[in-house]
Enzyme design. Structure first.
Site, PDB file in Angstrom:
ATOM      1  N   HIS B 229     -11.533 -25.994 -21.414  1.00 29.34           N
ATOM      2  CA  HIS B 229     -12.105 -26.689 -20.271  1.00 29.34           C
ATOM      3  C   HIS B 229     -13.013 -25.787 -19.454  1.00 29.34           C
ATOM      4  CE1 HIS B 229     -13.233 -29.545 -17.442  1.00 29.34           C
ATOM      5  NE2 HIS B 229     -12.951 -28.665 -16.518  1.00 29.34           N
ATOM      6  N   TYR B 233     -17.532 -25.175 -17.748  1.00 30.02           N
ATOM      7  CA  TYR B 233     -18.135 -24.718 -16.494  1.00 30.02           C
ATOM      8  C   TYR B 233     -18.934 -23.448 -16.704  1.00 30.02           C
ATOM      9  CZ  TYR B 233     -16.040 -28.583 -14.369  1.00 30.02           C
ATOM     10  OH  TYR B 233     -15.747 -29.877 -14.076  1.00 30.02           O
ATOM     11  N   HIS B 380     -20.152 -38.823 -24.180  1.00 33.82           N
ATOM     12  CA  HIS B 380     -19.964 -38.153 -22.893  1.00 33.82           C
ATOM     13  C   HIS B 380     -20.525 -36.735 -22.913  1.00 33.82           C
ATOM     14  CE1 HIS B 380     -18.085 -36.353 -19.402  1.00 33.82           C
ATOM     15  NE2 HIS B 380     -17.517 -35.461 -20.196  1.00 33.82           N
ATOM     16  N   PHE B 381     -20.109 -35.936 -23.924  1.00 35.18           N
ATOM     17  CA  PHE B 381     -20.533 -34.537 -23.793  1.00 35.18           C
ATOM     18  C   PHE B 381     -21.961 -34.285 -24.258  1.00 35.18           C
ATOM     19  CE2 PHE B 381     -17.691 -34.087 -27.636  1.00 35.18           C
ATOM     20  CZ  PHE B 381     -18.689 -33.847 -28.567  1.00 35.18           C
ATOM     21  N   HIS B 382     -22.601 -35.263 -24.899  1.00 34.14           N
ATOM     22  CA  HIS B 382     -24.039 -35.071 -25.100  1.00 34.14           C
ATOM     23  C   HIS B 382     -24.796 -35.302 -23.798  1.00 34.14           C
ATOM     24  CE1 HIS B 382     -23.170 -34.919 -29.398  1.00 34.14           C
ATOM     25  NE2 HIS B 382     -24.297 -34.250 -29.475  1.00 34.14           N
ATOM     26  N   ARG B 443     -14.596 -40.323 -33.702  1.00 32.42           N
ATOM     27  CA  ARG B 443     -15.519 -39.195 -33.814  1.00 32.42           C
ATOM     28  C   ARG B 443     -15.106 -38.364 -35.040  1.00 32.42           C
ATOM     29  NH1 ARG B 443     -13.674 -34.654 -29.358  1.00 32.42           N
ATOM     30  NH2 ARG B 443     -15.330 -33.451 -30.363  1.00 32.42           N
ATOM     31  N   ARG B 444     -15.871 -37.310 -35.332  1.00 29.64           N
ATOM     32  CA  ARG B 444     -15.547 -36.366 -36.403  1.00 29.64           C
ATOM     33  C   ARG B 444     -15.202 -37.074 -37.709  1.00 29.64           C
ATOM     34  NH1 ARG B 444     -11.958 -31.663 -33.337  1.00 29.64           N
ATOM     35  NH2 ARG B 444     -13.758 -30.618 -32.487  1.00 29.64           N
TER      36      ARG B 444
HETATM   37  C1  HEM Z   1     -31.010 -33.221 -31.971  1.00 25.34           C
HETATM   38  C2  HEM Z   1     -30.107 -33.415 -31.055  1.00 25.34           C
HETATM   39  C3  HEM Z   1     -28.657 -33.779 -31.355  1.00 25.34           C
HETATM   40  C4  HEM Z   1     -28.168 -34.720 -32.230  1.00 25.34           C
HETATM   41  C5  HEM Z   1     -28.958 -35.650 -33.094  1.00 25.34           C
HETATM   42  C6  HEM Z   1     -26.714 -34.654 -32.149  1.00 25.34           C
HETATM   43  C7  HEM Z   1     -25.826 -35.461 -32.859  1.00 25.34           C
HETATM   44  C8  HEM Z   1     -24.454 -35.340 -32.876  1.00 25.34           C
HETATM   45  C9  HEM Z   1     -23.520 -36.242 -33.497  1.00 25.34           C
HETATM   46  C10 HEM Z   1     -23.899 -37.509 -34.241  1.00 25.34           C
HETATM   47  C11 HEM Z   1     -22.269 -35.748 -33.316  1.00 25.34           C
HETATM   48  C12 HEM Z   1     -20.953 -36.390 -33.719  1.00 25.34           C
HETATM   49  C13 HEM Z   1     -20.486 -36.171 -35.083  1.00 25.34           C
HETATM   50  C14 HEM Z   1     -19.095 -36.694 -35.302  1.00 25.34           C
HETATM   51  O1  HEM Z   1     -18.259 -36.695 -34.376  1.00 25.34           O
HETATM   52  O2  HEM Z   1     -18.823 -37.130 -36.429  1.00 25.34           O
HETATM   53  C15 HEM Z   1     -22.397 -34.537 -32.568  1.00 25.34           C
HETATM   54  C16 HEM Z   1     -21.340 -33.746 -32.185  1.00 25.34           C
HETATM   55  C17 HEM Z   1     -21.451 -32.697 -31.307  1.00 25.34           C
HETATM   56  N1  HEM Z   1     -22.612 -32.262 -30.664  1.00 25.34           N
HETATM   57 FE1  HEM Z   1     -24.459 -32.948 -30.974  1.00 25.34          FE
HETATM   58  N2  HEM Z   1     -26.371 -33.675 -31.254  1.00 25.34           N
HETATM   59  C18 HEM Z   1     -27.530 -33.135 -30.735  1.00 25.34           C
HETATM   60  C19 HEM Z   1     -27.623 -32.138 -29.792  1.00 25.34           C
HETATM   61  C20 HEM Z   1     -26.549 -31.471 -29.245  1.00 25.34           C
HETATM   62  C21 HEM Z   1     -26.647 -30.482 -28.220  1.00 25.34           C
HETATM   63  C22 HEM Z   1     -27.940 -30.023 -27.539  1.00 25.34           C
HETATM   64  C23 HEM Z   1     -25.382 -30.046 -27.989  1.00 25.34           C
HETATM   65  C24 HEM Z   1     -24.892 -29.020 -27.004  1.00 25.34           C
HETATM   66  C25 HEM Z   1     -25.596 -28.133 -26.404  1.00 25.34           C
HETATM   67  C26 HEM Z   1     -24.490 -30.747 -28.894  1.00 25.34           C
HETATM   68  C27 HEM Z   1     -23.122 -30.538 -28.992  1.00 25.34           C
HETATM   69  C28 HEM Z   1     -22.269 -31.217 -29.844  1.00 25.34           C
HETATM   70  C29 HEM Z   1     -20.861 -30.939 -29.983  1.00 25.34           C
HETATM   71  C30 HEM Z   1     -20.063 -29.864 -29.255  1.00 25.34           C
HETATM   72  C31 HEM Z   1     -20.344 -31.857 -30.900  1.00 25.34           C
HETATM   73  C32 HEM Z   1     -18.895 -32.011 -31.338  1.00 25.34           C
HETATM   74  C33 HEM Z   1     -18.568 -31.276 -32.568  1.00 25.34           C
HETATM   75  C34 HEM Z   1     -17.160 -31.553 -32.990  1.00 25.34           C
HETATM   76  O3  HEM Z   1     -16.673 -32.686 -32.859  1.00 25.34           O
HETATM   77  O4  HEM Z   1     -16.526 -30.597 -33.449  1.00 25.34           O
HETATM   78  N3  HEM Z   1     -25.236 -31.616 -29.640  1.00 25.34           N
HETATM   79  N4  HEM Z   1     -23.748 -34.309 -32.293  1.00 25.34           N
HETATM   80 CU   LIG Z   2     -12.285 -30.586 -19.678  1.00 24.80          CU
END
Ligand code: HEM
Ligand SMILES: [Cu+2]
Lengths: 67, 591
Positions: B229, B233, B380-382, B443-444
């Protein structure tokens, strides 16, 4: 121009969240828009914004104010 | 000759530049994996085997939320310390030392992850950025993370050293605001990373090296969220710092209140850590009462964010009125929308407001059950790290890059288009992710399409949601391409000597209005530690009591031939008995 070009760009970008959320909001009152209807509505909104922004203000004969 | 950062601090500018470029490399890699997984899970383009999905997702998560964000923030923190104390770093070799440690560490981790794509080695680390046991990575993955984090600790020590040296020369002065922000953030980070350090060094690394056979998954998970968490921050506070010290300046005004900014950072220091359990509302084995305490702390944590929203908007309005803006809302027109630095940060802040609303849903213990581990959370986190932080960082890059390279920005209009495109793309993508989550889409998951079962959309259809996600993902990728065009274009530009001077916003109400106690870092750290002890001692003790320090008792593995037969007979008897019991029960039911 009523607003700067950059501000116009931002205002147009703002139609996206409004449009996307509007679809959900309207569904609550049983108005279900199809994708095509939403897109049409969006284009109409953007056109309206363009007309509003580009229409010469009273007294100002078309030249754009730069900011 | 201009007065840019590089002119004042050429040696420090090189460090900041190195940190930025490392961060951008991670952003580029992360972006590539982002679009691959988006198209894969929405079933628009599947060129890889679904078995590799976790490798892609691990790379996306780790590169973006560990390397991209943290490399960038050590860059701006270095800038903030040197600029606001008006002195260079104490020993530049030491600074290169922590930078190198971070770079080596993340390279090891990155290689371990990417090696998962080939069968040439048996190295892999497809454990996602949360590395929950029983998912196990190659030791190199954990080792790299340790080095990276130690690098950030040393960076913090470097900044504290600068401050102490400055304090010795200026004993009666208030800590300059940017330095205050860096120091409070780092104190928070030191407390937070203790959790992950213990999780890795005491459990996961020895386990992956084969020194211990098992771990207690709930324990390592809880230690992860002890860190997981507050790490949000760690990303967010630098973005807030930019909103406090850069946004007012770029809007043409002054920061509304220095004391309020200090209060906000103190609140983050105090409240960030004792909230981690709010990620574990659904974990069995943690009593409801502890979860309730975490929820209460979380709700208090909304306060500093609301204070930030107020101060930042007030500063922007002040700036707009300085520029001749008038009227109740008419001042909005007077803001410098033409400037990508401003527009990017303003849009990032606005999306953060939306993120705050979905965050409140996540934070509520009961309503969290509805969205837990669904696509909602990804939506949310995007908005938070993926936009409030990432877009702010990209926007301020347009100001910082000329400062640390001495070259003018390649193209301002492309930059403006880039930040607006990110806003549009993220609106599409995260809206559909949130809605998908409400339908229960997980997700995932590489292929969230199931035979004989359909998610039922309240509005539109799941196919439309998928299309909206893919559209958003493509726009975001385009936006990244524009961003890198500018970074590369700027690096290739000639040196310019008409750059704006280095500096940050002045304040309307300055530090002289802030109570002295706010600068008492020892006091706030002590309170933070006490709160952490309150929030975590009992949950951790009860987890260890129930599941053991290294997991439940391990049944000794049969080593001799005799013991194999004994175990075999035992198993056979047990199995027959079970079958007999089941038959009896079945017969009973049929009768
Ligand atoms: C081109 C831009 C981006 C696209 C298209 C994108 C797309 C995605 C998608 C579809 C997932 C979900 C996959 C799943 O749960 O099966 C994901 C997970 C995630 N994204 Fe992105 N994202 C983008 C940019 C970013 C940025 C800028 C960040 C943070 C600075 C970020 C952080 C994360 C994180 C932490 C996860 C979770 C990974 C996990 O579940 O272990 N993403 N993203
Ligand atoms: Cu938190």
């Amino acid at each position: 121009m009523r607003i700067s070009k950059a501000a116009l760009l931002v205002v147009i970008a703002f139609t996206v969240p409004i449009l996307v959320e509007l679809r959900t909001v309207l569904a609550w009152v049983n108005v279900e828009l199809t994708v095509l209807e939403s897109v049409t509505l969006g284009v109409a909104m953007i056109l309206a914004i363009l007309v509003w922004a580009l229409w010469p203000e009273n007294g100002e004969s078309g030249h754009s104010s730069t900011r | 000759m201009s007065n840019a950062y590089i002119d004042e601090f050429p040696a420090e500018a090189r460090i900041v530049r190195a940190a930025f470029y490392s961060s951008f490399l991670a952003l580029a890699l992360g972006g590539v994996f982002g679009i691959i997984q988006t198209l894969h899970r929405t079933d628009f383009l599947r060129f890889m085997d679904s078995v590799d999905y976790y490798t892609v997702l691990t790379a996306h998560g780790v590169f973006l939320v560990i390397s991209f964000t943290i490399f960038f923030l050590v860059g701006i923190f270095t800038w903030a310390i040197t600029t606001s104390l008006d002195r260079g770093l104490e020993d530049i070799r030491f600074s290169w030392g922590w930078y190198s440690l971070m770079a080596v560490g993340i390279t090891l981790t990155g290689v371990a992850i990417l090696a998962g794509f080939t069968d040439a080695t048996d190295i892999s680390a497809s454990v996602l950025f949360t590395f929950y046991a029983p998912l196990q990575a190659h030791p190199m993955f954990y080792l790299g993370l340790v080095l990276f984090v130690v690098g950030t600790w040393l960076a913090g020590a470097d900044w504290f050293r600068s401050w102490l040296a400055w304090k010795a020369e200026n004993p009666d002065e208030r800590i300059p605001l940017p330095t205050f922000m860096v120091l409070t953030t780092m104190l928070m980070w030191y407390i937070a990373t203790l959790g992950v350090a213990v999780a890795i060094l005491a459990f996961l690394l020895p386990w992956s090296l084969g020194w211990i056979d098992t771990v207690n998954p709930l324990l390592t998970r809880t230690l992860f969220w002890f860190f997981g968490h507050p790490v949000v921050y760690f990303w967010l506070m630098p973005a807030y710092m930019m909103w406090y010290v850069m946004l007012p300046k770029i809007s043409g005004g002054k920061l509304f209140s220095d004391p309020l900014a200090r209060v906000v950072f103190v609140l983050f220091l105090v409240l960030s850590v004792p909230t981690g359990i709010h990620h574990q509302y659904l974990d069995p084995g943690i009593a409801e009462g502890f979860k309730f305490i975490a929820m209460t702390n979380t709700m208090f944590l909304l306060l500093p964010s609301l204070l930030t929203a107020f101060t930042v908007v007030a500063s922007m309005e002040h700036g707009a009125r300085q520029r001749g803006g008038e009227g109740y809302l008419g001042w909005l027109k007077a803001l410098p929308w033409r400037d990508p630095v401003f527009t990017g940060m303003a849009l990032a802040g606005l999306m953060f407001a939306a993120a705050g609303f979905s965050g409140m849903i996540n934070a509520g213990m009961n309503i969290n059950y509805l969205v837990h581990n669904t696509f909602w959370v990804v939506g949310h986190f995007h908005l938070t790290v993926g936009t409030a932080v990432a877009l702010t960082f990209m926007a301020v890059t347009y100001w910082f890059l000329p400062q640390v390279t001495g070259r003018a920005l390649w193209n301002r209009s492309v930059a403006l288009g880039q930040v607006v495109l990110w806003f549009i793309g993220m609106t599409f993508m995260s809206n559909a992710m949130h809605r998908g989550g409400l339908l229960g889409i997980p997700r995932r998951t590489a292929e969230p399409q199931y035979e004989g079962f359909e998610f039922e959309a309240a509005v539109g259809s799941v196919a439309e949601l998928d299309a909206q996600i893919a559209l958003g993902g493509v726009l975001l990728t385009l936006s990244l391409v524009l961003f890198f065009a500018n970074v590369i274009g700027t690096a290739l530009n000639g040196k310019s000597d008409s750059l704006p001077a280095n500096g940050y916003a002045e304040t309307l109400s300055g530090p002289e209005d802030a109570p002295l106690v706010l600068d008492n870092l020892k006091l706030w750290t002590a309170i933070a530690v006490v709160l952490v002890i309150f929030a975590y001692t009992f949950p951790l003790l009860s987890i260890i009591e129930r599941g053991g320090l290294f997991g439940p008792e391990v049944i000794p593995f049969p080593l001799t031939l005799e013991s194999v037969t004994t175990v075999g007979i035992a198993l056979e008897t047990a199995a027959t008995e079970t079958v007999d019991g089941a038959t009896l029960a079945l017969v009973g039911v049929i009768r």
